[in-house]
Design a protein around this motif. Structure first.
Motif, PDB file in Angstrom:
ATOM      1  N   GLY A 116       0.815  -1.200   0.000  1.00  0.00           N
ATOM      2  CA  GLY A 116       0.000   0.000   0.000  1.00  0.00           C
ATOM      3  C   GLY A 116       0.848   1.249   0.000  1.00  0.00           C
ATOM      4  N   HIS A 117       1.963   1.202   0.750  1.00  0.00           N
ATOM      5  CA  HIS A 117       2.893   2.330   0.741  1.00  0.00           C
ATOM      6  C   HIS A 117       3.532   2.454  -0.635  1.00  0.00           C
ATOM      7  CE1 HIS A 117       2.835   3.745   4.848  1.00  0.00           C
ATOM      8  NE2 HIS A 117       2.988   2.504   5.314  1.00  0.00           N
ATOM      9  N   THR A 118       3.777   3.675  -1.038  1.00  0.00           N
ATOM     10  CA  THR A 118       4.443   3.910  -2.327  1.00  0.00           C
ATOM     11  C   THR A 118       5.923   4.227  -2.154  1.00  0.00           C
ATOM     12  OG1 THR A 118       3.832   6.259  -2.209  1.00  0.00           O
ATOM     13  CG2 THR A 118       2.303   4.763  -3.338  1.00  0.00           C
ATOM     14  N   GLY A 119       6.405   4.091  -0.955  1.00  0.00           N
ATOM     15  CA  GLY A 119       7.813   4.304  -0.675  1.00  0.00           C
ATOM     16  C   GLY A 119       8.292   3.321   0.372  1.00  0.00           C
ATOM     17  N   TRP A 120       9.532   3.479   0.799  1.00  0.00           N
ATOM     18  CA  TRP A 120      10.109   2.580   1.795  1.00  0.00           C
ATOM     19  C   TRP A 120       9.283   2.578   3.071  1.00  0.00           C
ATOM     20  CZ3 TRP A 120      15.608   5.157   1.505  1.00  0.00           C
ATOM     21  CH2 TRP A 120      16.154   4.928   0.226  1.00  0.00           C
ATOM     22  N   VAL A 121       9.151   1.405   3.671  1.00  0.00           N
ATOM     23  CA  VAL A 121       8.516   1.301   4.983  1.00  0.00           C
ATOM     24  C   VAL A 121       9.617   1.453   6.023  1.00  0.00           C
ATOM     25  CG1 VAL A 121       7.136  -0.101   6.532  1.00  0.00           C
ATOM     26  CG2 VAL A 121       6.720  -0.192   4.061  1.00  0.00           C
ATOM     27  N   LEU A 122       9.649   2.620   6.660  1.00  0.00           N
ATOM     28  CA  LEU A 122      10.758   2.946   7.556  1.00  0.00           C
ATOM     29  C   LEU A 122      10.518   2.475   8.981  1.00  0.00           C
ATOM     30  CD1 LEU A 122      11.451   6.587   6.303  1.00  0.00           C
ATOM     31  CD2 LEU A 122      12.620   4.482   5.632  1.00  0.00           C
ATOM     32  N   CYS A 123       9.262   2.261   9.371  1.00  0.00           N
ATOM     33  CA  CYS A 123       9.007   1.893  10.764  1.00  0.00           C
ATOM     34  C   CYS A 123       7.703   1.133  10.880  1.00  0.00           C
ATOM     35  CB  CYS A 123       8.967   3.137  11.646  1.00  0.00           C
ATOM     36  SG  CYS A 123       7.852   4.415  11.035  1.00  0.00           S
ATOM     37  N   VAL A 124       7.610   0.238  11.847  1.00  0.00           N
ATOM     38  CA  VAL A 124       6.390  -0.511  12.137  1.00  0.00           C
ATOM     39  C   VAL A 124       6.209  -0.605  13.649  1.00  0.00           C
ATOM     40  CG1 VAL A 124       6.390  -1.892  10.018  1.00  0.00           C
ATOM     41  CG2 VAL A 124       7.622  -2.720  12.032  1.00  0.00           C
ATOM     42  N   ALA A 125       4.955  -0.707  14.076  1.00  0.00           N
ATOM     43  CA  ALA A 125       4.629  -0.913  15.485  1.00  0.00           C
ATOM     44  C   ALA A 125       3.362  -1.741  15.552  1.00  0.00           C
ATOM     45  CB  ALA A 125       4.451   0.420  16.198  1.00  0.00           C
ATOM     46  N   ILE A 126       3.147  -2.428  16.677  1.00  0.00           N
ATOM     47  CA  ILE A 126       1.985  -3.294  16.868  1.00  0.00           C
ATOM     48  C   ILE A 126       1.200  -2.778  18.066  1.00  0.00           C
ATOM     49  CG2 ILE A 126       1.194  -5.654  17.271  1.00  0.00           C
ATOM     50  CD1 ILE A 126       3.819  -6.649  16.098  1.00  0.00           C
ATOM     51  N   SER A 127      -0.100  -2.734  17.947  1.00  0.00           N
ATOM     52  CA  SER A 127      -0.947  -2.244  19.036  1.00  0.00           C
ATOM     53  C   SER A 127      -0.882  -3.179  20.232  1.00  0.00           C
ATOM     54  CB  SER A 127      -2.392  -2.110  18.560  1.00  0.00           C
ATOM     55  OG  SER A 127      -2.903  -3.387  18.170  1.00  0.00           O
ATOM     56  N   PRO A 128      -1.170  -2.657  21.437  1.00  0.00           N
ATOM     57  CA  PRO A 128      -1.086  -3.486  22.647  1.00  0.00           C
ATOM     58  C   PRO A 128      -1.981  -4.722  22.607  1.00  0.00           C
ATOM     59  CG  PRO A 128      -1.180  -1.172  23.232  1.00  0.00           C
ATOM     60  CD  PRO A 128      -1.455  -1.258  21.755  1.00  0.00           C
ATOM     61  N   ASP A 129      -3.092  -4.653  21.885  1.00  0.00           N
ATOM     62  CA  ASP A 129      -3.947  -5.825  21.803  1.00  0.00           C
ATOM     63  C   ASP A 129      -3.533  -6.774  20.683  1.00  0.00           C
ATOM     64  OD1 ASP A 129      -4.709  -4.479  19.531  1.00  0.00           O
ATOM     65  OD2 ASP A 129      -6.736  -4.005  20.217  1.00  0.00           O
ATOM     66  N   GLY A 130      -2.497  -6.400  19.931  1.00  0.00           N
ATOM     67  CA  GLY A 130      -1.967  -7.263  18.879  1.00  0.00           C
ATOM     68  C   GLY A 130      -2.825  -7.347  17.643  1.00  0.00           C
ATOM     69  N   GLU A 131      -3.846  -6.498  17.521  1.00  0.00           N
ATOM     70  CA  GLU A 131      -4.771  -6.605  16.401  1.00  0.00           C
ATOM     71  C   GLU A 131      -4.417  -5.701  15.234  1.00  0.00           C
ATOM     72  OE1 GLU A 131      -8.635  -5.912  17.955  1.00  0.00           O
ATOM     73  OE2 GLU A 131      -8.651  -7.753  19.188  1.00  0.00           O
ATOM     74  N   ILE A 153      -1.422  -3.167  13.064  1.00  0.00           N
ATOM     75  CA  ILE A 153      -0.052  -2.796  12.740  1.00  0.00           C
ATOM     76  C   ILE A 153      -0.079  -1.354  12.270  1.00  0.00           C
ATOM     77  CG2 ILE A 153       1.945  -3.243  11.248  1.00  0.00           C
ATOM     78  CD1 ILE A 153       0.781  -6.105  10.860  1.00  0.00           C
ATOM     79  N   VAL A 154       0.883  -0.567  12.712  1.00  0.00           N
ATOM     80  CA  VAL A 154       1.021   0.813  12.253  1.00  0.00           C
ATOM     81  C   VAL A 154       2.370   0.933  11.564  1.00  0.00           C
ATOM     82  CG1 VAL A 154       1.151   3.232  12.930  1.00  0.00           C
ATOM     83  CG2 VAL A 154      -0.445   1.693  14.085  1.00  0.00           C
ATOM     84  N   SER A 155       2.394   1.618  10.432  1.00  0.00           N
ATOM     85  CA  SER A 155       3.642   1.756   9.675  1.00  0.00           C
ATOM     86  C   SER A 155       3.825   3.190   9.207  1.00  0.00           C
ATOM     87  CB  SER A 155       3.643   0.820   8.458  1.00  0.00           C
ATOM     88  OG  SER A 155       2.538   1.124   7.603  1.00  0.00           O
ATOM     89  N   GLY A 156       5.095   3.581   9.067  1.00  0.00           N
ATOM     90  CA  GLY A 156       5.447   4.891   8.544  1.00  0.00           C
ATOM     91  C   GLY A 156       6.381   4.739   7.368  1.00  0.00           C
ATOM     92  N   TRP A 158       9.582  12.438   5.379  1.00  0.00           N
ATOM     93  CA  TRP A 158       9.576  11.003   5.664  1.00  0.00           C
ATOM     94  C   TRP A 158       9.135  10.736   7.107  1.00  0.00           C
ATOM     95  CZ3 TRP A 158      14.835   8.776   3.512  1.00  0.00           C
ATOM     96  CH2 TRP A 158      14.932   9.068   2.136  1.00  0.00           C
ATOM     97  N   VAL A 159       8.373   9.690   7.299  1.00  0.00           N
ATOM     98  CA  VAL A 159       7.960   9.278   8.647  1.00  0.00           C
ATOM     99  C   VAL A 159       8.948   8.210   9.119  1.00  0.00           C
ATOM    100  CG1 VAL A 159       6.133   8.300  10.072  1.00  0.00           C
ATOM    101  CG2 VAL A 159       5.557   9.761   8.124  1.00  0.00           C
ATOM    102  N   TRP A 160       9.852   8.627   9.983  1.00  0.00           N
ATOM    103  CA  TRP A 160      10.937   7.742  10.415  1.00  0.00           C
ATOM    104  C   TRP A 160      10.524   6.775  11.519  1.00  0.00           C
ATOM    105  CZ3 TRP A 160      15.396   6.630   8.217  1.00  0.00           C
ATOM    106  CH2 TRP A 160      15.976   7.538   7.343  1.00  0.00           C
TER     107      TRP A 160
END
Length: 1652
Positions: free
Chosen positions: A1085-1100, A1102-1105, A1132-1134
């Motif tokens: 879905g991103h049109t550029g490099w995926v620089l960062c990822v995180a997972i919500s506390p409930d594990g449901e 994923i957030v990416s920058g 850029w979202v680092w």
């Protein structure tokens, strides 16, 4: 010296032949006396009789008094000489009569190789009968073949062992008296021989006798004097000296000393001289064969000299030419001696090299962790004749060859089966066979030693002692890796210290490499042995059945009880399992019966029937059999004999297993403490045994008694020795006061601590903890407890490692009870319920100097790391008790003190007082409480911090730190490095827990811990994700492959089952942690490099920058995007992070466009995707990392502006000032789950640990007025009052020359680094050149900009103002030099170099300009025309970085990347003199003093140097103080001061006159203050007239180090990053550390630092 005895034994026997039998006039008394000498030779007072060696071949029974026979013997003996190239031996044999030739031939057949045995014929038939009776018989013994005996691999051929019967001392004395009685009446020869015979008792009389010898024998006297020293060390040398003296005496008194014999005597003298060269005498033992040959040949020569007259007569009767025969014989002797001497020299050289290698290896292996007392024990061997079947099976397995043979054997069995006896029997059998072997035993009572962390370092050391190849390989493994010596990483120990070196050694040997690991079940709980079991049970790959990487000849025997975790790990096809529980009782019965019959041997009325009954009762338990035998033989109850005890043992129910043991324990204890005595005896027994069992390591009786004296409530009076003396069959160490007391068998420990089994004898461990807590605290406070300088360390300059006897001092000064109390008091206190009286005692501990002395003792015992555990446990113990809050505060303050200074105190313990205490913050409890008690320590005159700084410590990594992470317990830090490795650190000590984790092949950009802290996940530029064991660093499974480009970020789900990764391939992947396979297709879905990822506390979710400037939210299960992308960032979202409640997203962004960015942090609503409030602004660089504290209220961010900032998550307001300390890009930040610590990693290769609690409070140091980046340029105002500086922080600043205070606010306007500044001749204007390509003019008084000059197209590197203030000259990276008119701001056509223009200068008359360029030339220009006035000045071999013009406009000075300074004639352009050399790196700046006599230079080598313009020589020593490269220098108008600017962000002012006041080697001075009265007192004792320069400041670690590594003191650089250096009058920032050293007690006077 065994080899020396071997050689001397041969000498003694040969001398009996060559000497005694050829002295017909010798009195019989001499023969008796000489017999005594040989008797003495056969003695060894320190050792039992040894085997006899040296079989002597029979010689013909001839008349020893016949001259003809002596001649024949001399000729025959000469045949034993080594073969000569000219074949002289054959010619000699032709001279012999036929009968002698035949005899000689037979002798040759018997001994084909000339050697000591072949040439030393039997002489017992030739000696007087009385002498024969007195001499020890020496024979060669051949050991009986042993099928179990294997030759030692790689071992040199062993020499026969020398042994003899120990003579009766009465016989010796009688013989000596007999010899002395017959001395009178002996003639000349006899008198001299008598002196020799008594020499063994009167060696000092020998030199007097030798004084009369001819000059040629002076060497013998010297030999005697040297050998006497050796004789005092070893008795064999003393006897040998007597023999050599006897030989000399024979020569002097018997020989016909003609010229021919003198040649031979001269050669003998050479031999003796050679033996005395270097360490010849000392090295005899290391080369027995060559020394024996030399000794043998020397005696042959002596025999020839002694009988020379008789031989001449014999030859004359044979019609021989005496001269030729003599000459030929002497020539042969000389040639043989020459050959042997050369062999000796060669061997000496080889031995020297071997010794050098050995010493080097010893140095390499020194300090490796090693557990003493964990090895084999012959006392624990099986009784001979028992356990033969199982021992045979194990031996057969060891000897078996082939790749399919299991390399691990697990011997299991329940308690009491005799497993350890088998283990030690096998270990000792292996020792007797030779080869590589090691034995390591765990012990439940020694858990405090943490043997599980040292198992493989200990095994490696033991293996290295068995094989030189192994030793060399091990030495190489630790040579350049000191951390490996002490690593607790068992995986790394196994791989690098055992597997690798054993594999290398196995290439040279085929014999088994045997390792025995006994009592693995006693290593602690299952966690302590988890990694050991994993290492021993793992496989190389799916197709292999062997433990990974083990050599084919490795054999590892593991002994343990069949605990579940051990069974799970070792019940595998690649492990050979023998269970002693499966051995038929019938087989064990015979072994136990034999054991019992042996133990009860000698008891009357006991026979096989009794032994058989006991064996049947034992149920196969050797431990029961041992207890039964001890009980039956016991005598601690009157009226109960062995027979009665036997009946008691065999009577009763037929219990088995554990119950059988329990009955025996009850029976033994019941007899010691009868029922009617239980009331009085049981409390005493349980208290004493409780003390023994609860002690975290075994203690001897004196220590147990010393501690018990301090136990309260009357229990301190219990007699420890009285209790245990009757427990001989149950505990160890009763007979030896120095031996530790502990249960003889683990089953006794289990019995006593299980109430259901021990009943009345139950020991409640929880009740004992309080007693030990009181005892420990009081032992430390006692008269013989803790005290200042407890080990009497004499010199504070020395690190602990240089105190050679420190280990012994610790042992002598810190007795066992004090050592134990110091290390374990906290554990005992925390294991006790809170008690007011105990709390008071703990309070008193923190209130006095005992606290410091405790730290001192721990440091000396290398146990200061344990203090952290103690303090944390005490803090927890006091929690909830408000009345003791001050004690909790004290523990926290002490903890911070230790975290800061532990490494310093460990390195050199005196610096607890000389460095740690003085540099603690003024408001810290440690400083307030104790500093005044130590007045003669460094005093901080200025810059003393008040509170503990925000930064706790600096950890130095080996490369750029791209990512940091912390587990949930906050005890470790993991970092990903640019070299492709991952390093894990202990957050308390700052030490690496194990070696770098290797596996990735490129940069590790992201790391994360699993929720349980057990695994680390990493993502790398090698396009893989990897999973690692966090405790061992081992790879778990194969790399996760699927991404097609760099992996930028990884995260682990809260349940630890999934890993998410983001990549430069624009995708996100989800991985199954168990199967290492990807879940579904990549998330796209991103049109550029995926620089960062995180997972919500409930594990449901994923957030990416991404660098497409958006944030996306994804469904973890379906992989679909949830809502539209979050947009708002303009770059850029680092980084992204999710709050603990999962409702907010925090993101940091950057934008690269025209050198600027938005540098913001935004907060988003997770549900709506809307931005909450305005962006958080404050960073001046890219926001590269963000995290949210566990409370969700604070955000922590790291930026490329080299700062960390804490924000209020609700308001967006910055909390406190930014944290400055990194010197390069901030790349990652992490925070502990409890929110107490922040960790940051940077491009500067450091990891910083911050105290999060101090960040938002009052800063410990006032806000600094200083540059926040490199100081690129400095200039001094014409009146000398002000300093102007330009910096990489894009500002220009004006400072007061005297105070260092900023006179105006920073001059801001440039958008790039300020490379150069200049001040007008009236001091009112400043001009600056910047990387933003502009030149700016400033008003000094107002600080306002007065104009901007534009025209350059690249960085403006240098600016200057003409003396008339009408023009500005600038040089730029655009290769041009421009002259600007100040009034109009216009510049005519620029002048050009062929490369960058680095520096410009204007002559004092304003007519000429000089420029230096990257093209390595200097050009002189006409100010008016802008034209070059001469050809370029060439000579430098690198870019010219700086130029200056002398005040008289006669000379040009230039500095270059070629590390030289050159002086040029302004008029002719010629080079004046040789280049000025001294700097070791680029010369960035030069300046000339107002009088033109001095040149000042600054360099990348961090120094400022002063040079004499006329001579070109350096003036004094370089000024050292900057910690990074020096960019710029300037000189004050009065010529007295130098100003320098550096990459370390500081400006320093130096006193030029300091060089004259304190010239090197004349008046050494150490001053770290602007006040010279603060100079170090007695500096000469620190320097000791060394030719090394005085230290100019702390090194990278913070130590001020003198010549030969002397330690003066240590400065915590995270507290005091800037320190005054010798010669400084000012340092900006003006809070730099200044020290008063005028009263410091240091070196051998350090102990005077404390008030008496």
């Amino acid at each position: 010296m065994g080899a020396s005895k071997h050689m001397f034994g041969w000498l003694a026997v040969h001398l009996r032949v060559s000497s005694l039998n050829h002295l017909p006039r010798c009195h019989k008394t001499f023969k008796d006396s000489y017999s005594l000498v040989l008797t003495i030779y056969s003695m060894n007072e320190d050792h039992p009789p040894r085997k006899k060696r040296s079989g002597l071949l029979k010689r013909s029974r001839s008349n020893p008094h016949s001259a003809e026979e002596r001649g024949r013997q001399a000729v025959i003996d000469s045949s034993s000489l080594p073969p000569l190239r000219n074949g002289s031996r054959s010619r000699l044999s032709r001279l012999l009569p036929k009968c002698l030739c035949k005899r000689f031939a037979r002798s040759a057949e018997q001994s084909p190789n000339p050697g000591p045995t072949a040439t030393s014929s039997s002489t017992r038939d030739l000696l007087h009968p009385q002498i024969i009776q007195d001499l020890p018989l020496l024979t060669t013994t051949t050991p009986k073949p042993d099928l179990d005996q294997a030759p030692k691999p790689s071992a040199a051929k062993s020499s026969p062992t020398i042994t003899s019967e120990q003579p009766d001392s009465k016989l010796v004395q009688a013989t000596l008296a007999k010899a002395k009685a017959g001395v009178d009446g002996i003639g000349l020869v006899s008198e001299n021989v008598e002196n020799v015979a008594s020499a063994s008792d009167h060696l000092q009389s020998v030199p007097d006798m030798i004084d009369s010898f001819s000059k040629i024998l002076k060497t013998f006297k010297k030999f005697h004097s040297v050998a006497t020293t050796l004789a005092n060390v070893h008795p064999y040398a003393k006897v040998a000296l007597t023999i050599f003296t006897c030989v000399s005496t024979m020569i002097i008194n018997q020989a016909n000393r003609d010229d021919q014999v003198s040649r031979l005597l001269s050669k003998l003298s050479d031999v003796y001289a050679l033996l005395m060269e270097g360490e010849g005498l000392v090295r005899m033992a290391s080369m027995p064969e060559i020394c024996e040959k030399i000794a043998r040949q020397t005696l042959e020569c002596a025999d020839f000299v002694v009988h020379y007259t008789d031989m001449k007569s014999f030859w004359e009767r044979l019609g021989k030419n005496v001269f030729k025969e003599t000459d030929a014989m002497i020539q042969r002797h000389n040639e043989v001696l020459d050959n042997l001497m050369q062999q000796f020299r060669d061997k000496m050289a080889i031995t020297a090299v071997e010794n050098i290698h050995r010493i080097a290896e010893d140095q390499d292996l020194n300090g490796m962790e090693y557990v003493r007392g964990a090895g084999r024990n012959t006392a624990k061997n099986c009784l001979p004749g028992t356990r033969e079947n199982i021992l045979s099976d194990i031996k057969c397995w060891i000897r078996s060859t082939g790749e399919d043979v299991p390399r691990i054997l697990w011997l299991s069995g329940t308690a009491g089966k005799g497993k350890s006896a088998i283990a030690h029997t096998i270990a000792n059998w292996s020792h007797e066979r030779g080869g590589m072997r090691a034995c390591f035993c765990f012990d439940r009572t020694r858990e405090a030693e943490r043997r599980h962390e040292k198992i493989f370092t200990t095994i490696a050391r033991d293996l290295a002692d068995c094989d030189m190849t192994m030793r060399g390989a091990l030495a190489r493994a630790v040579r350049d890796d000191n951390e490996l010596r002490h690593s607790i990483d068992v995986s790394r120990q196994w791989q690098e210290l055992v597997v690798g070196p054993v594999g290398e050694a196995s290439k040279a040997i085929t014999a088994p490499v045997q390792i025995v690991i006994d009592a693995l079940d006693e290593s602690g709980d299952a966690n302590t042995r988890e990694h050991i079991l994993r290492l021993l049970s793992r496989k190389t790959d799916a197709s292999s059945s062997q433990p990974a990487e083990l050599a084919a000849n490795a054999r590892i025997i593991i002994i343990s009880r069949p605990l579940q975790d051990i069974r799970d790990a070792l019940c595998a096809s690649h492990v050979h399992h023998i269970s002693m529980d499966d051995i038929p009782l019938a087989s064990t019965h015979n072994d136990i019966q034999l054991y019992i019959s042996n133990r009860l041997e000698g008891l009357r009325n006991f026979n096989d029937a009794h032994f058989n009954t006991l064996a049947e009762k034992s149920d196969g338990l050797f431990e029961w059999a041992r207890l039964a035998c001890e009980y039956i033989k016991g005598t601690n109850k009157i009226g109960l004999g062995p027979a009665d005890r036997f009946d008691a043992v065999v009577a009763g129910t037929s219990e088995t297993g554990t119950s059988l043991l329990d009955m025996m324990y009850e029976r033994i204890l019941g007899e010691i403490m009868p029922k009617n005595e239980h009331r009085e005896a049981i409390p005493v027994f349980c208290s004493v045994m409780g003390q023994i069992l609860a002690s975290l390591e075994p203690l001897p009786v004196p220590a147990l008694t010393a501690m018990r004296l301090h136990i309260p409530d009357g229990r301190g009076s219990y007699d420890v020795e009285g209790v245990i003396k009757s427990l001989g069959s149950l505990v160890t160490g009763i007979t030896d006061p120095q031996a530790s007391i502990r249960p003889l068998h683990v089953s006794f420990y289990d019995f006593l601590t299980d109430k259901s089994r021990s009943h009345d004898f139950f020991v409640d461990m929880s009740l004992v903890q309080g007693d030990l807590a009181y005892a420990s605290l009081r032992v430390m406070a006692s008269k013989h407890g803790l005290r200042f300088n407890i080990c009497s360390l004499e010199n504070s300059y020395l690190p602990n490692s240089s105190v050679s006897d420190l280990e012994q001092r610790v042992k002598d000064s810190i007795p066992a009870e004090l050592s134990y109390s110091s290390r374990f008091w906290g554990i005992h206190v925390s294991s006790t319920s809170f008690e007011l009286s105990l709390a008071k005692e703990v309070e008193a501990f923190f209130d006095g100097e005992r606290l410091l002395w405790w730290l001192e003792a721990l440091a000396l015992m290398k146990g200061i790391g344990g203090s952290v555990v103690t303090l944390l446990s005490i803090t927890d113990w006091f929690s909830g008790h408000a009345e003791f809050t001050h004690v909790s505060d004290a523990t926290r303050d002490t903890l911070r003190f230790i975290r800061t200074f532990a490494s310093t105190i460990l390195r050199s313990t005196p610096h607890l007082y000389l460095s740690a205490l003085p540099f603690a913050p003024t408001q810290s409890r440690m400083f307030r409480k104790f500093a005044a008690k130590f007045p003669c320590t460094p005093r901080i005159a200025a810059g003393h911090v008040e509170n503990w700084p925000q930064m706790e410590k600096i950890i130095h990594a080996k490369d750029t730190v791209y990512s940091v992470a912390m587990p949930s317990d906050g005890k470790r830090i993991a970092c990903g490095l640019s070299d492709g490795t991952i390093q894990v650190w202990d957050i308390e000590t700052g030490e690496a827990l194990y070696g770098p984790i290797q596996g990735h092949t490129s940069i590790v950009r992201s790391v994360a811990f699993s929720p349980d802290g057990g695994r680390i996940v990493s993502g790398s530029d090698d396009k893989t994700v990897r999973v690692w064991d966090a405790k061992t660093g081992e790879a778990l499974g194969s790399p996760l492959r699927g991404h097609t480009d760099w992996i930028r970020s990884v995260a682990i789900s809260p349940d630890g089952k999934r890993t998410v990764s983001g990549s430069n391939d624009n995708t996100i992947r989800v991985w199954n942690m168990e199967t290492c396979e990807a879940f579904g297709a990549p998330l796209q879905g991103h049109t550029g490099w995926v620089l960062c990822v995180a997972i919500s506390p409930d594990g449901e979710r994923i957030v990416s920058g991404s660098n497409d400037n958006t944030i996306r939210v994804w469904d973890m299960e379906t992989g679909e995007t949830l809502g539209a992308p979050l947009q708002g960032h303009t770059g850029w979202v680092w980084c992204v992070a999710i709050s603990p409640d999962g409702k907010r997203i925090v993101s940091g962004s950057k934008r690269i466009v025209s050198g600027s960015n938005d540098n913001t942090i935004r907060v988003w609503d997770m549900e709506t995707g809307e931005a909450l409030g305005a962006p958080l602004q404050g960073h001046t660089g890219y926001v590269l990392s963000v995290v949210i504290m566990s409370d969700g209220n604070r955000i922590v961010s790291g930026s490329s502006d080299q700062t960390v900032q804490v924000w209020d998550a609700m308001t967006g307001v910055a909390l406190g000032s930014p944290l400055h300390c990194h010197t390069d890009l901030f790349l990652s930040v992490a925070i502990s789950q409890d929110g107490n610590r922040i960790v940051s990693g940077s491009n500067d290769k450091t990891i910083l640990v911050w105290d999060a609690n101090t960040i938002t409070g009052k800063a410990s140091v006032a806000a600094l007025q200083s540059h926040t980046s490199s100081v690129y340029s400095v200039a001094v105002s014409p009146d000398g009052h002000n300093i102007v500086s330009g910096s990489g922080d894009k500002t220009v600043r004006v400072w007061h020359m005297e105070t260092g205070k900023a006179l105006v606010a920073p001059l801001k306007g440039h958008t790039g680094s300020v490379w150069s500044v200049a001040i007008s001749s009236d001091g009112k204007s400043i001009v600056s050149g910047s990387a933003d390509t502009t030149i700016r003019k400033w008003n000094v008084e107002t600080g306002e900009a007065s104009g901007v000059l534009q025209g350059h197209t690249s960085h403006v590197k240098s600016v200057a103002i003409s003396p008339d203030r009408n023009h500005i000259v600038s040089g730029s990276y655009d290769r041009t030099l421009r002259v600007w008119h100040i009034g109009t701001g216009e510049a005519p056509c620029p002048s050009e170099h062929s490369y960058w223009v680095q520096s410009v200068a204007i002559s004092s008359d304003g007519n000429r300009i000089v420029s230096g360029s990257g093209d390595a030339t200097i050009q002189v220009w006409d100010m008016g025309t802008g034209q070059a006035s001469s050809a370029p000045l060439r000579g430098h071999t690198g870019p010219v970085l700086s130029v200056a013009i002398s005040p008289d406009v006669c000379r040009i000075v230039s500095g270059s990347e070629d590390k030289t300074i050159r002086v040029w004639d302004m008029g002719t352009g010629e080079l004046l003199g040789a280049p000025l050399q001294g700097h070791t790196e680029y010369v960035n700046a030069v300046a000339i003093s107002p009088d033109g006599n001095l040149i000042v230079s600054g360099s990348d080598d961090k120094t400022v140097r002063v040079w004499d313009m006329q001579t070109g020589k350096g003036v004094g020593a370089p000024f050292r103080g900057h910690t990074r490269r020096v960019w710029s220098v300037a000189i004050s108008p009065d010529g007295k001061h130098i100003v320098s600017g550096s990459k370390d962000k500081t400006i320093r002012v130096w006193d030029i006159d300091f060089l004259n006041q304190h010239q090197l080697f004349k008046l050494p001075a150490l001053c770290f203050s602007s006040d010279l009265t603060h100079t170090l007192h007695s500096a000469s004792s620190f320097l000791q007239d060394s030719k090394t320069s005085a230290s100019s400041g702390p090194n990278q670690e913070g130590w001020v180090v003198g010549p030969e590594g002397r330690l003066l003191f240590w400065i915590p650089l995270n507290f005091y990053p800037v320190t005054y250096a010798p010669g400084n009058t000012l340092v900006i920032p003006n809070n730099a550390l200044q020290l008063d050293l005028s009263s410091v007690a240091h070196g051998t006077s350090w102990h005077k630092c404390r008030t008496q």
